[in-house]
Design an enzyme around this catalytic site. Structure first.
Site, mmCIF file in Angstrom:
data_model
loop_
_atom_site.group_PDB
_atom_site.id
_atom_site.type_symbol
_atom_site.label_atom_id
_atom_site.label_comp_id
_atom_site.label_asym_id
_atom_site.label_seq_id
_atom_site.Cartn_x
_atom_site.Cartn_y
_atom_site.Cartn_z
ATOM 1 N N THR A 1 -2.037 -29.295 -87.982
ATOM 2 C CA THR A 1 -2.180 -30.383 -87.002
ATOM 3 C C THR A 1 -3.541 -30.328 -86.308
ATOM 4 O OG1 THR A 1 0.196 -30.258 -86.630
ATOM 5 C CG2 THR A 1 -1.085 -31.436 -84.976
ATOM 6 N N VAL A 2 -3.869 -29.179 -85.720
ATOM 7 C CA VAL A 2 -5.105 -29.119 -84.936
ATOM 8 C C VAL A 2 -6.338 -29.042 -85.847
ATOM 9 C CG1 VAL A 2 -6.359 -27.901 -83.107
ATOM 10 C CG2 VAL A 2 -3.874 -28.039 -83.006
ATOM 11 N N GLU B 1 -11.227 -23.488 -75.028
ATOM 12 C CA GLU B 1 -10.842 -24.581 -74.123
ATOM 13 C C GLU B 1 -9.490 -25.190 -74.494
ATOM 14 O OE1 GLU B 1 -12.649 -26.065 -71.212
ATOM 15 O OE2 GLU B 1 -10.510 -26.474 -71.177
ATOM 16 N N GLY C 1 -4.200 -28.339 -73.698
ATOM 17 C CA GLY C 1 -4.582 -29.237 -74.799
ATOM 18 C C GLY C 1 -5.975 -29.794 -74.584
ATOM 19 N N ILE D 1 -7.240 -31.188 -71.883
ATOM 20 C CA ILE D 1 -7.747 -31.209 -70.496
ATOM 21 C C ILE D 1 -8.848 -30.163 -70.336
ATOM 22 C CG2 ILE D 1 -7.143 -30.957 -68.061
ATOM 23 C CD1 ILE D 1 -4.232 -31.220 -68.788
ATOM 24 N N GLY E 1 4.207 -33.500 -83.358
ATOM 25 C CA GLY E 1 3.196 -32.432 -83.465
ATOM 26 C C GLY E 1 2.925 -31.732 -82.149
ATOM 27 N N GLU F 1 5.455 -25.885 -80.908
ATOM 28 C CA GLU F 1 5.009 -24.730 -81.699
ATOM 29 C C GLU F 1 5.822 -24.660 -82.984
ATOM 30 O OE1 GLU F 1 2.400 -22.593 -80.549
ATOM 31 O OE2 GLU F 1 2.353 -24.404 -79.363
ATOM 32 N N ASP G 1 5.189 -19.954 -74.232
ATOM 33 C CA ASP G 1 3.900 -20.625 -74.431
ATOM 34 C C ASP G 1 3.212 -20.851 -73.072
ATOM 35 O OD1 ASP G 1 2.079 -22.390 -76.237
ATOM 36 O OD2 ASP G 1 2.660 -23.737 -74.611
ATOM 37 N N LYS H 1 -0.342 -19.248 -71.407
ATOM 38 C CA LYS H 1 -1.398 -20.084 -70.828
ATOM 39 C C LYS H 1 -1.694 -19.683 -69.378
ATOM 40 C CE LYS H 1 -0.337 -23.938 -73.906
ATOM 41 N NZ LYS H 1 0.540 -25.102 -74.082
HETATM 42 N N1 HSE Z 1 3.459 -26.404 -78.025
HETATM 43 C C1 HSE Z 1 2.397 -26.580 -77.088
HETATM 44 C C2 HSE Z 1 2.863 -27.535 -76.014
HETATM 45 C C3 HSE Z 1 1.201 -27.118 -77.802
HETATM 46 O O1 HSE Z 1 3.884 -28.209 -76.209
HETATM 47 O O2 HSE Z 1 2.242 -27.617 -74.960
HETATM 48 C C4 HSE Z 1 -0.051 -27.155 -76.984
HETATM 49 O O3 HSE Z 1 -0.430 -25.872 -76.577
#
Ligand code: HSE
Length: 406
Positions: free
Chosen positions: A11-12, A124, A129, A131, A182, A185, A196, A200
């Site tokens: 995806t990314v 970043e 994402g 931001i 998408g 994870e 997740d 962060k």
């Molecule tokens: N799975 C993560 C989310 C993807 O939903 O924020 C972006 O880091």
């Protein structure tokens, strides 16, 4: 011309290739030089893809190609992604990534290698994402003593909570949709259990303190315990339910960090951060609150942040621009000692017993309790986390649900 390699065409990774191709003129203008994707590393073939001729399967081709000065790691995970990143940095190639798991786990070492080799490890896209949040912390807020970071840092769970609240949607149906879009994870447990968001907030807290933060030590609760009744009570009280990742830098230097669902008042800036959007409020001792808002997940927003890092690397060849944090470890406060108020939901028949357990016999009116359907919901007084848990243990099945208040 600067030649780059993209590791992982998911995806990314495919988004990074697309952003660089579609915004070619803008990228050229920003970088001062043309940026071209020379290799795409993936285990798979991509017949019919416009970039299929760039697909290779052997990382050593990239490592040994002196023309490649920048590598985008968009593979995810901490296995091959770690080895490849380390080897690339040791070879003096800058690495740009969206891989928060890797940054949270090995960021200290990778940042140090980048500094030694006069290249860059930029991430970043790993938080929020698309931001801009890492760069503002590293370059714009450097005169601030950051006192707290409060964020909605997971797009998938925010999307799920928003749909549950506004469309009364089923948790599993919305999760499936988030996966199809998408956002989620590969293993969505990392999203819904809060891990997740934990990685962060560990990254953001390391950046604002300059010290390593162990994501695995962060107290984490996900959204799987939230049900439709919670939204009904929250709405009656003029509140929303959000999965918050929160860190506070205390006066004694310890950091207090957790990830958990919170009820937040409608007046709070994060209450209107809905769907896949993320929001972060940074509180500085001079500046006060600053809100960062935008798309927290998804192919092109995340890829745009990786591409911006590529441009920064291109502009700063031979110069390390991001120190991040050092090897010293941040001291974590005991989450069980934190004090706050809670929302508690129980069967209507147990209302007085449960409210009295927190407020005492003559004080239960202060709890702002309400009866809805067959249930009673109220707010506790300020109480230590560990005392709250103890009381809930004593009350057993009488308590049907509890959510922290911001
Ligand atoms: N799975 C993560 C989310 C993807 O939903 O924020 C972006 O880091």
């Amino acid at each position: 011309m600067i030649k780059i390699a993209v590791l992982g065409y998911g995806t990314v990774g495919s988004g990074v290739v697309e952003v660089i191709a579609r915004n070619q003129a803008r990228v050229l203008e920003s970088a001062g030089e043309e940026i071209a994707v020379k290799y795409i590393l993936d285990l798979r073939e991509f017949p019919g893809d416009p970039f299929e001729d760039k697909v290779i399967h052997d990382f050593s081709t990239i490592l040994n190609d002196a023309e490649i000065s920048i590598v985008c790691e968009t593979m995810g995970g901490v296995g091959p992604a770690y080895q490849f990143t380390k080897q690339a940095l040791e070879a003096g190639k800058s690495v740009c990534t969206s891989n928060k798991e890797l940054v949270a786990k090995h960021g200290t070492e990778l940042l140090s290698i980048a500094a030694d080799r006069h290249c860059n490890y930029l991430f970043e896209a790993s938080v929020g994402g698309g931001i801009p949040i890492i760069r503002p912390i590293s370059t714009s807020l450097t005169a601030e003593q950051i006192e707290s970071v409060t964020g909605i840092l997971n797009g998938t769970t925010n999307y799920i909570l928003t749909k549950m609240e506004t469309e009364h949607a089923d948790y599993h149906d919305v999760l499936k949709l988030a996966q199809e879009l998408g956002y989620a994870e590969r293993n969505p447990e990392a999203d819904v259990e809060g891990h997740d968001a934990g990685r962060k907030i560990a990254i953001l807290t390391a950046l604002v303190t300059g010290r390593e933060v162990d994501a695995e030590k962060i107290y984490t609760e996900g959204i799987t315990g939230i049900c439709s009744a919670d939204f009904v009570f929250a709405s009656e009280k003029g509140m929303k339910i959000k999965l918050l990742a929160r860190s506070r830098i205390r006066e004694d230097g310890k950091i207090s960090v957790l990830v958990a669902p919170f009820m937040i008042p409608l007046e709070h800036p994060l209450s209107s951060v809905d769907d896949v959007f993320n929001g972060v409020v940074l509180t500085g001792n001079m500046l006060g609150d600053t809100l960062f808002y935008g798309r927290g997940a998804g192919k092109l927003p995340t890829a745009s942040a990786v591409a911006a890092d590529v441009i920064d690397c291109a502009r700063n060849q031979g110069r390390t621009i991001m120190r991040g944090w050092g090897p010293e470890k941040a001291e974590m406060a005991d989450a069980a000692e934190e004090e706050r108020r809670f929302f508690v939901r129980c069967a209507a028949s147990a209302a007085s017993q449960v409210a009295e357990a927190f407020w005492g016999k003559d004080n239960t009116e202060a709890s702002e309790g309400i009866f809805l359907a067959e249930e009673f919901g109220f707010f506790t007084p300020v109480i230590r986390e560990k005392d709250f848990r103890e009381k809930c243990r004593e009350l057993g099945e009488c308590v049907s649900g509890a959510i922290r208040l911001l």
